[in-house]
Design an enzyme around this catalytic site. Sequence first.
Site: not given
Ligand code: SAH
Length: 393
Positions: A213, A229, A251-252, A279, A297, A337
């Site tokens: 970040r 995400f 984010d979903s 996303a 991410d 990850c």
């Molecule tokens: N970048 C974030 C962590 C991401 S964790 C940070 O720095 O804190 C992954 C995220 O993806 C979660 O919040 C989850 O709700 C979201 N997610 C999962 N599938 C998704 C999709 N199809 N579209 C959008 N978001 C999604």
Amino acid sequence: MKRVHLKKGREESLLRRHPWLFSGAISRMEGEPNEGDIVSVISQNGELLGYGHFQIGSIAVRVLSFDDAALSPYFWKERISAAYRHRLSISLKNTDCYRLVHGEGDGLPGLIVDWYNGVAVVQAHSVGMFLSLEKISNAIKEVYGEQLMAIYDKSSGTAPFNAGLDLSDGYIYCNDAFESAKEGVVVENGHKFIVSWEEGQKTGFFLDQRENRALVERYAYGRNVLNLFSYTGGFSVYALAGGAASVDSVDSSAKAVAMMERNVALNALSNHHSFCEDAIDFVRNSPEGKYDMIIVDPPAFAKHRGALRNALKGYQRLNSAAISKVAPGGIIFTFSCSQVVDSYSFALAIFSAAAEAGRSVKILDRLNQPADHPVNIFHPEGEYLKGLVLYVE
Ligand code: SAH
């Protein structure tokens, strides 16, 4: 002491200090160990190899010590204070949240402890760790003393659910001043975030992206950023603080989006829009060139080896959409990850994505997990987070 005896020649990995013993290596068991018991591990020629938590499954023993340290009454205090000393030595500035215990990386296989400014959130991933929570929590109290306000157990989603354990999340310790706060405010590199260990994903916040970040903050100046995400807006807050012209976050999860809006407001930032959407659809439907920085991410696409092929395809599709849409001269931060996807395979998936998008791409930086998520050198499986910073011509 209950004992696990190995087949001939199966002591090799333990002699190399790898902390997992697979069930296929066992010839016989002595004393009928129950899940979670501490057992000793003995080679075929009678050599004592170590002590660890017994479990039914493919990993039969998670080794706690290769000598008799695991039997000492000071074991938990010693391991947890070693982990604490390590966190003090990595010079986290303007930061009051970090991972205190990263499983095998800290010699405590199956245990995660995240520290959120006075609140320790504990996750047991094995029966042995779950049954040791009282000892773990006493050790945390001793190590932190007055600094500790509460310990919250969040093992219900991570401890083996079929082991007959009473898995319900909750506080296992609160001091007098702590009023069962449902959430707390932490500071990371000078930015504030609300963390809800009760309602949030994992232990509440993705501490493993702290250094990445900070790099986003450096690159973001003047850019129109798309954060895919975004969860509770970690990258979004840093990008805005770094002078991004605008940030759109997707984010979903509605809960995550609501928290993200609170986090943006808490840091007195503007020029932010959030979208509770898928996303991949979002990036595919966005106009070409609208964004000159995209952060990708996603959650782990492969949770086990069997899902590897599909996961790599998933990374390729997602990144090919991002690479096609980013403006010329744009930057992409892309991550995986998934533990089973190594950095080489991930780079290959991104290479295929760039080829599919038909654009020239340079790798500017290779990213990974930070120093409070250490990898035990004898346990390379502890490496899971990898990322690339791309420059798209
Ligand atoms: N970048 C974030 C962590 C991401 S964790 C940070 O720095 O804190 C992954 C995220 O993806 C979660 O919040 C989850 O709700 C979201 N997610 C999962 N599938 C998704 C999709 N199809 N579209 C959008 N978001 C999604």
